[in-house]
Design a protein around this motif. Sequence first.
Motif, PDB file in Angstrom:
ATOM      1  N   ARG A 189       0.797  -1.005  -0.296  1.00 11.74           N
ATOM      2  CA  ARG A 189      -0.050   0.270  -0.103  1.00 11.74           C
ATOM      3  C   ARG A 189       0.750   1.567  -0.104  1.00 11.74           C
ATOM      4  O   ARG A 189       0.202   2.145   0.027  1.00 11.74           O
ATOM      5  CB  ARG A 189      -0.813   0.102   0.979  1.00 11.74           C
ATOM      6  N   LYS A 190       2.397   1.093   0.567  1.00 15.20           N
ATOM      7  CA  LYS A 190       2.977   1.818   0.788  1.00 15.20           C
ATOM      8  C   LYS A 190       3.398   2.652  -0.690  1.00 15.20           C
ATOM      9  O   LYS A 190       3.559   3.692  -1.015  1.00 15.20           O
ATOM     10  CB  LYS A 190       4.231   2.062   2.098  1.00 15.20           C
ATOM     11  N   ALA A 191       3.483   1.602  -1.537  1.00 15.95           N
ATOM     12  CA  ALA A 191       3.887   1.956  -2.691  1.00 15.95           C
ATOM     13  C   ALA A 191       3.404   1.948  -3.653  1.00 15.95           C
ATOM     14  O   ALA A 191       3.866   3.147  -4.740  1.00 15.95           O
ATOM     15  CB  ALA A 191       4.388   0.390  -3.544  1.00 15.95           C
ATOM     16  N   GLN A 192       1.756   1.625  -3.731  1.00 17.63           N
ATOM     17  CA  GLN A 192       0.885   2.496  -4.288  1.00 17.63           C
ATOM     18  C   GLN A 192       0.766   4.268  -3.994  1.00 17.63           C
ATOM     19  O   GLN A 192       0.677   4.652  -4.761  1.00 17.63           O
ATOM     20  CB  GLN A 192      -0.416   1.255  -4.132  1.00 17.63           C
ATOM     21  N   GLN A 193       0.726   3.836  -3.129  1.00 17.75           N
ATOM     22  CA  GLN A 193       0.963   5.700  -2.422  1.00 17.75           C
ATOM     23  C   GLN A 193       1.941   6.449  -2.943  1.00 17.75           C
ATOM     24  O   GLN A 193       1.509   7.476  -3.616  1.00 17.75           O
ATOM     25  CB  GLN A 193       0.274   6.086  -0.462  1.00 17.75           C
ATOM     26  N   HIS A 194       2.558   5.741  -2.860  1.00 17.75           N
ATOM     27  CA  HIS A 194       3.804   7.291  -3.305  1.00 17.75           C
ATOM     28  C   HIS A 194       3.613   7.160  -5.388  1.00 17.75           C
ATOM     29  O   HIS A 194       4.025   7.967  -5.517  1.00 17.75           O
ATOM     30  CB  HIS A 194       5.370   5.879  -3.085  1.00 17.75           C
ATOM     31  N   ILE A 195       3.130   6.025  -6.011  1.00 19.24           N
ATOM     32  CA  ILE A 195       2.796   5.925  -7.478  1.00 19.24           C
ATOM     33  C   ILE A 195       1.749   6.929  -7.635  1.00 19.24           C
ATOM     34  O   ILE A 195       2.053   8.096  -8.670  1.00 19.24           O
ATOM     35  CB  ILE A 195       3.036   4.939  -7.372  1.00 19.24           C
ATOM     36  N   GLU A 196       1.156   6.821  -7.285  1.00 17.43           N
ATOM     37  CA  GLU A 196      -0.005   8.030  -7.121  1.00 17.43           C
ATOM     38  C   GLU A 196       0.176   8.804  -6.526  1.00 17.43           C
ATOM     39  O   GLU A 196      -0.596  10.194  -7.327  1.00 17.43           O
ATOM     40  CB  GLU A 196      -1.007   7.488  -6.124  1.00 17.43           C
ATOM     41  N   THR A 197       1.069   9.574  -6.002  1.00 23.40           N
ATOM     42  CA  THR A 197       1.202  11.139  -5.048  1.00 23.40           C
ATOM     43  C   THR A 197       1.948  11.386  -6.543  1.00 23.40           C
ATOM     44  O   THR A 197       2.392  12.515  -6.934  1.00 23.40           O
ATOM     45  CB  THR A 197       2.254  11.062  -4.767  1.00 23.40           C
ATOM     46  N   CYS A 198       3.170  10.483  -7.375  1.00 23.19           N
ATOM     47  CA  CYS A 198       4.261  10.837  -8.404  1.00 23.19           C
ATOM     48  C   CYS A 198       3.185  11.461  -9.280  1.00 23.19           C
ATOM     49  O   CYS A 198       3.667  12.392 -10.189  1.00 23.19           O
ATOM     50  CB  CYS A 198       5.341  10.055  -9.267  1.00 23.19           C
ATOM     51  N   TRP A 199       2.202  10.495  -9.581  1.00 20.26           N
ATOM     52  CA  TRP A 199       1.313  10.861 -10.387  1.00 20.26           C
ATOM     53  C   TRP A 199       0.250  12.275 -10.511  1.00 20.26           C
ATOM     54  O   TRP A 199       0.360  12.799 -11.960  1.00 20.26           O
ATOM     55  CB  TRP A 199      -0.316   9.963 -10.315  1.00 20.26           C
ATOM     56  N   LYS A 200       0.181  12.170  -9.106  1.00 17.82           N
ATOM     57  CA  LYS A 200      -0.496  13.544  -9.410  1.00 17.82           C
ATOM     58  C   LYS A 200       0.600  14.520  -8.931  1.00 17.82           C
ATOM     59  O   LYS A 200      -0.048  15.611 -10.116  1.00 17.82           O
ATOM     60  CB  LYS A 200      -1.003  13.715  -7.519  1.00 17.82           C
ATOM     61  N   GLN A 201       1.258  14.990  -8.619  1.00 21.42           N
ATOM     62  CA  GLN A 201       2.185  15.996  -9.251  1.00 21.42           C
ATOM     63  C   GLN A 201       2.283  15.906 -10.510  1.00 21.42           C
ATOM     64  O   GLN A 201       3.052  17.808 -11.628  1.00 21.42           O
ATOM     65  CB  GLN A 201       4.012  15.766  -8.909  1.00 21.42           C
ATOM     66  N   LEU A 202       2.621  14.875 -11.649  1.00 22.28           N
ATOM     67  CA  LEU A 202       2.730  15.078 -12.795  1.00 22.28           C
ATOM     68  C   LEU A 202       1.428  15.596 -13.508  1.00 22.28           C
ATOM     69  O   LEU A 202       1.829  16.721 -15.006  1.00 22.28           O
ATOM     70  CB  LEU A 202       2.750  13.842 -13.120  1.00 22.28           C
ATOM     71  N   GLU A 203       0.778  15.455 -13.051  1.00 19.85           N
ATOM     72  CA  GLU A 203      -0.725  15.944 -13.604  1.00 19.85           C
ATOM     73  C   GLU A 203      -1.591  17.317 -13.778  1.00 19.85           C
ATOM     74  O   GLU A 203      -1.163  18.209 -14.232  1.00 19.85           O
ATOM     75  CB  GLU A 203      -2.708  15.030 -13.097  1.00 19.85           C
ATOM     76  N   GLN A 210       9.863  12.719 -16.420  1.00 16.42           N
ATOM     77  CA  GLN A 210      10.674  12.007 -17.053  1.00 16.42           C
ATOM     78  C   GLN A 210      10.565  11.466 -15.110  1.00 16.42           C
ATOM     79  O   GLN A 210      10.847  10.477 -15.851  1.00 16.42           O
ATOM     80  CB  GLN A 210      11.823  12.564 -17.436  1.00 16.42           C
ATOM     81  N   LYS A 211      10.815  12.123 -14.850  1.00 11.55           N
ATOM     82  CA  LYS A 211      10.919  11.653 -13.032  1.00 11.55           C
ATOM     83  C   LYS A 211       9.515  10.551 -12.901  1.00 11.55           C
ATOM     84  O   LYS A 211       9.729   9.142 -12.331  1.00 11.55           O
ATOM     85  CB  LYS A 211      10.468  13.067 -12.202  1.00 11.55           C
ATOM     86  N   PHE A 212       8.246  11.049 -13.088  1.00 13.63           N
ATOM     87  CA  PHE A 212       7.111   9.817 -13.295  1.00 13.63           C
ATOM     88  C   PHE A 212       7.336   8.430 -13.784  1.00 13.63           C
ATOM     89  O   PHE A 212       7.133   7.236 -13.718  1.00 13.63           O
ATOM     90  CB  PHE A 212       5.775  10.901 -13.643  1.00 13.63           C
ATOM     91  N   ASN A 213       7.406   8.705 -14.287  1.00 13.09           N
ATOM     92  CA  ASN A 213       8.182   7.649 -15.932  1.00 13.09           C
ATOM     93  C   ASN A 213       9.321   6.397 -15.334  1.00 13.09           C
ATOM     94  O   ASN A 213       9.217   5.451 -15.066  1.00 13.09           O
ATOM     95  CB  ASN A 213       8.136   7.683 -17.190  1.00 13.09           C
ATOM     96  N   SER A 214       9.619   7.439 -14.564  1.00  5.96           N
ATOM     97  CA  SER A 214      10.600   6.258 -13.768  1.00  5.96           C
ATOM     98  C   SER A 214      10.713   6.132 -12.315  1.00  5.96           C
ATOM     99  O   SER A 214      10.810   4.463 -12.282  1.00  5.96           O
ATOM    100  CB  SER A 214      12.130   7.185 -12.874  1.00  5.96           C
ATOM    101  N   GLU A 215      10.049   6.469 -11.864  1.00  2.00           N
ATOM    102  CA  GLU A 215       8.974   5.700 -10.436  1.00  2.00           C
ATOM    103  C   GLU A 215       7.990   4.719 -10.440  1.00  2.00           C
ATOM    104  O   GLU A 215       7.842   3.717 -10.134  1.00  2.00           O
ATOM    105  CB  GLU A 215       7.907   6.647 -10.255  1.00  2.00           C
ATOM    106  N   GLN A 216       7.607   4.945 -12.162  1.00  2.00           N
ATOM    107  CA  GLN A 216       6.375   4.316 -12.445  1.00  2.00           C
ATOM    108  C   GLN A 216       7.394   2.131 -12.849  1.00  2.00           C
ATOM    109  O   GLN A 216       6.887   1.352 -12.806  1.00  2.00           O
ATOM    110  CB  GLN A 216       5.763   4.241 -13.652  1.00  2.00           C
ATOM    111  N   HIS A 217       8.219   3.385 -13.706  1.00  2.00           N
ATOM    112  CA  HIS A 217       9.741   2.242 -13.876  1.00  2.00           C
ATOM    113  C   HIS A 217       9.718   1.108 -12.605  1.00  2.00           C
ATOM    114  O   HIS A 217       9.640  -0.351 -12.212  1.00  2.00           O
ATOM    115  CB  HIS A 217       9.922   1.982 -14.800  1.00  2.00           C
ATOM    116  N   ASP A 218       9.912   1.297 -11.387  1.00  2.00           N
ATOM    117  CA  ASP A 218      10.491   1.098 -10.568  1.00  2.00           C
ATOM    118  C   ASP A 218       9.616   0.288  -9.636  1.00  2.00           C
ATOM    119  O   ASP A 218      10.078  -0.484  -9.226  1.00  2.00           O
ATOM    120  CB  ASP A 218      10.807   2.033  -9.826  1.00  2.00           C
ATOM    121  N   HIS A 219       8.201   0.995 -10.283  1.00  2.00           N
ATOM    122  CA  HIS A 219       7.588   0.294  -8.815  1.00  2.00           C
ATOM    123  C   HIS A 219       6.390  -1.110  -9.611  1.00  2.00           C
ATOM    124  O   HIS A 219       6.410  -2.292  -8.538  1.00  2.00           O
ATOM    125  CB  HIS A 219       6.225   1.282  -8.628  1.00  2.00           C
ATOM    126  N   TYR A 220       6.312  -0.829 -10.991  1.00  2.00           N
ATOM    127  CA  TYR A 220       6.046  -1.791 -11.618  1.00  2.00           C
ATOM    128  C   TYR A 220       6.922  -3.300 -11.874  1.00  2.00           C
ATOM    129  O   TYR A 220       6.553  -4.283 -12.193  1.00  2.00           O
ATOM    130  CB  TYR A 220       4.928  -1.636 -13.179  1.00  2.00           C
TER     131      TYR A 220
END
Length: 620
Positions: A121-135, A195-205
């Motif tokens: 859940r913590k990892a999911q919350q982190h990627i959701e936060t990155c997505w919100k920053q990108l948006e 670029q930062k979001f794509n990197s975080e998303q790659h690490d997440h999945y």
Amino acid sequence: MSWGTELWDQFDNLEKHTQWGIDVLEKFIKFVKERTEIELSYAKQLRNLSKKYQPKKNSKEEEEYRYTSARAFLATLNEMNDYAGQHEVISENMTSLITGELTRYVQELKQERKSHFHDGRKAQQHIETCWKQLEASKRRFERDCKEADRAQQYFEKMDADINVTKADVEKARQQAQLRHQMAEDSKAEYSSTLQKFNSEQHDHYYTHIPHIFQKIQEMEERRIVRIGESMKTFAEVDRQVIPIIGKCLDEITKAAESIDHKNDSQLVIEAFKSGFEPPGDVDFEDFTQPMKRTVSESSLSNSRADGKSEPKFGGKSKGKLWPFIKKNKLMSLLTSPHQPPPPPPASASPSAVPNGPQSPKQQKEPLSHRFNEFMTSKPKIHCFRSLKRGGAGPEDFSNLPPEQRRKKLQQKVDELNRDIQKEMDQRDALTKMKDVYIKNPQMGDAASVDHRLAELGQNIEKLRLEVQKFEAWLAEVEGRLSMRSEARRQSGLYEAQNPSAVNSCAQDRESPDGSYTEEQSQETEMKVPATDFDDEFDDEEPLPTIGTCKALYTFEGQNEGTISVAEGEMLYVIEEDKGDGWTRIRRNEDEEGYVPTSYVEVYLDKNAKDVYKSLEKISE
């Protein structure tokens, strides 16, 4: 095959599945607990069943277990007790090896599962936060672009208008340039955030989620392996006791095979053989001749040779048919030698006392006098117990058939010899103790055991006199039996050689008490209807307790009337020492008897003692 790569988007389903796995484990634990309860209940019922059919101490059932079939049944009961013990072992092993272990494992599994899903859940919350920053960066870039476009259009409009001053045009141009600069900055920020979001998303999945899901997969596989091992243990616990259960069943089979019908039949003969001869043939009596009737020895009639018979209360004579006629209990009580109520044991063998010393040929008192004394006397409470133990019979067992009398006398001699040996062992032990005290005075006073040694010497002398008395009676009975067998052998030879002379020969008649007389007994007989007299003794109330006592030493009560006690045991006192050295105690409702007074420390209840003494005065 990894959950991290194959099930990267099934986080919620994995959470539900792992919870289901824990529920299955808890269900198995509950199943094993109920199985252990069933095993314990089954073992308890088996033990109660075995105890229910065990022979009671000092009861008639104990005598029946001399037969092989009864001993085999007793062995079966004992083996069933061991069989129940194996089911208790099953319950204990399942509780310790399965229930206890799995309960602890379930608690650890829940903690581990909680930790893994918390990381997910913590990892999911982190990627959701990155997505919100990108948006947010994207919307800001879009807004700045639109603002820059409007500023450019406004500048061009102002520049084309000839009525607008040069200052306003310059101002619009500067505003357009500022908006363009802000759009460029938003673009750069948006690009960096993307670029930062794509990197975080790659690490997440591809890194974090697969790693977490891999741990969850390993946890679930361990749970599956553990429940499989517990099921194997479940079977092994049963398998381990199968050899012992098989041994119990083998012992039951062995006991059944040990039954000897021939031996049991012989025991029946030894138990009930009377030693009397069956009645002979009834002779023909010729009434056509005016002569006195000839009465043969083997005739069932009890008429006298002169044709006159003595009048009897019953109206009929019994003759030699007495073994088949049931004697009335009240008659045996009234015609027995009159004795005072039996006192407590006065020797090392309490069983030798209840009947009291009595001459084997004591004269009987008149029946009417005996009946009046019986109806008007007020016996003490414990007199009824003596009657139930057979205290009304003569001491020399002369009321029994010869063979049974011989057996009873032999048993009495053996019992007295055991008592003598027991007293001698006690005397030897006290003698050794006295020697120790003499050598080491600090350990005790040697004179303190002299009184007890004197008592033991007197007891041994009394027991030896008793043995001599019973041995004399035994020798008398054995001599009669041997003479009878010799006479029977010679009579058989004589009858074979002189069959015609047998009918005219008058032989001695034999009475039920084993004595021999030349003619019918002159004692008057009276038939008394069967009553429920004996039932009155069965409904007696138990003696009240008058105090408690503590056993100072261990006492092995091997004789009838005594009770075994262990050192330090607390018991109830129901009759205090009357000066004979014995105290009557009770352990529970079914166990009571005498113990030496010197073996216990008595604490009498004053109120109960006064009541007890008043009851004794009333009964006297």
